[in-house]
Scaffold this active site. Structure first.
Site, short mmCIF file in Angstrom:
data_model
loop_
_atom_site.label_atom_id
_atom_site.label_comp_id
_atom_site.label_asym_id
_atom_site.label_seq_id
_atom_site.Cartn_x
_atom_site.Cartn_y
_atom_site.Cartn_z
N HIS A 6 0.85 -1.19 0.00
CA HIS A 6 0.00 0.00 0.00
C HIS A 6 0.88 1.24 0.00
CE1 HIS A 6 -2.57 2.97 2.35
NE2 HIS A 6 -3.34 2.69 1.30
N GLU A 33 0.25 -0.84 -4.84
CA GLU A 33 -0.81 0.14 -5.07
C GLU A 33 -0.18 1.51 -4.91
OE1 GLU A 33 -3.67 3.11 -3.28
OE2 GLU A 33 -1.85 2.21 -2.44
N ASP A 35 -0.97 6.09 -5.69
CA ASP A 35 -1.96 7.15 -5.88
C ASP A 35 -1.43 8.17 -6.87
OD1 ASP A 35 -3.71 6.35 -3.42
OD2 ASP A 35 -1.68 6.53 -2.64
N HIS A 47 -0.16 10.86 -2.65
CA HIS A 47 -1.48 10.57 -2.10
C HIS A 47 -2.29 11.81 -1.76
CE1 HIS A 47 -4.41 9.69 1.13
NE2 HIS A 47 -4.61 8.58 0.44
N GLU A 99 -4.37 3.98 -8.46
CA GLU A 99 -5.53 4.72 -7.96
C GLU A 99 -5.46 6.17 -8.43
OE1 GLU A 99 -7.63 6.24 -3.83
OE2 GLU A 99 -6.45 4.40 -3.76
#
Length: 229
Positions: A6, A33, A35, A47, A99
């Site tokens: 993450h 993952e 952002d 993020h 994302e």
């Protein structure tokens, strides 16, 4: 069960940096993952909307120039990466969840991602595109046939799986605080992969594995690997 770093191995390295992503793979994560924000025709990996927490910069990400963002320290001397930089370090067996935090032009966003795929040779079938903004996901899906969509939610929707089905999603990405075994079972019966975030405690990892969850997003891939084998 898939173990995805993450924001990379973000407990041990500055989040959303090349160091964190490389460390996640060194710790044997199955994927990562991250952002993203669209800025000056590029896709930058960060993020927060504001720069203050994770860098030595100030202000809103989307109000800055790309050269300014590239000049910042994102922790331990790391820089804010471009998405293209991340493609260059991905093992071709990895699962890659992108994302979207900010999108202003679907066509140019897709073109940038596809350029990264072509230059790196990374398999498109290993990419999942997710966002809390489901309108963006729909727009991308309509323009990019066959790309995998991750229906991201922090709530237990009254519509059940309706929002994921409306997106023709490949996977359901759900917050640990609201997921339950019955919802996981229904999602899998509907043909969805189920991924849960953010899972850092071994007991939660084991519970989710028992429920049949397909993957977890974790800040501690090393602990997940040791717990789940």
């Amino acid at each position: 069960m898939w173990i995805l770093g993450h924001r990379g191995a973000s407990k041990a390295a500055p989040e959303n940096t090349l160091a964190a992503f490389s460390l996640a793979f060194a710790q044997h994560a199955h994927g990562i993952e991250l952002d993203t924000y669209q800025v000056d025709g590029q896709i930058v990996v960060i993020h927060d909307r504001w720069l203050n927490r994770t860098t030595n910069g100030t202000g809103l990400v989307t109000c800055q120039t790309l050269p300014y963002l590239m000049s910042l320290d994102a922790g331990n001397g790391e820089r804010i990466p471009l998405l293209q930089d991340v493609f260059s370090l991905l093992p071709h067996t990895a699962l890659f969840n992108i994302e979207i935090k900010h999108l202003h032009c679907t066509d140019s966003w897709i073109a940038t991602v596809q350029q990264g795929i072509r230059q790196s040779g990374f398999p498109v079938e290993n990419i999942i595109i997710s966002s809390f903004n489901h309108r963006w996901l729909r727009s991308i899906q309509q323009a990019w046939s066959g790309v995998k969509i991750g229906a991201l939610t922090a709530t237990y929707p009254q519509s059940g799986l309706g929002f994921a089905e409306d997106l023709s999603a490949y996977s359901l990405h759900m917050a640990l605080d609201v997921v339950d075994e019955n919802y996981v079972r229904k999602a899998k019966q509907a043909g969805l992969k189920v991924l849960v975030y953010t899972v850092d405690h071994p007991q939660d990892m084991v519970m989710l594995a028992d429920w049949g969850v397909d993957g977890i997003f974790t800040n501690v891939p090393d602990i997940a690997v040791n717990t789940l084998g």
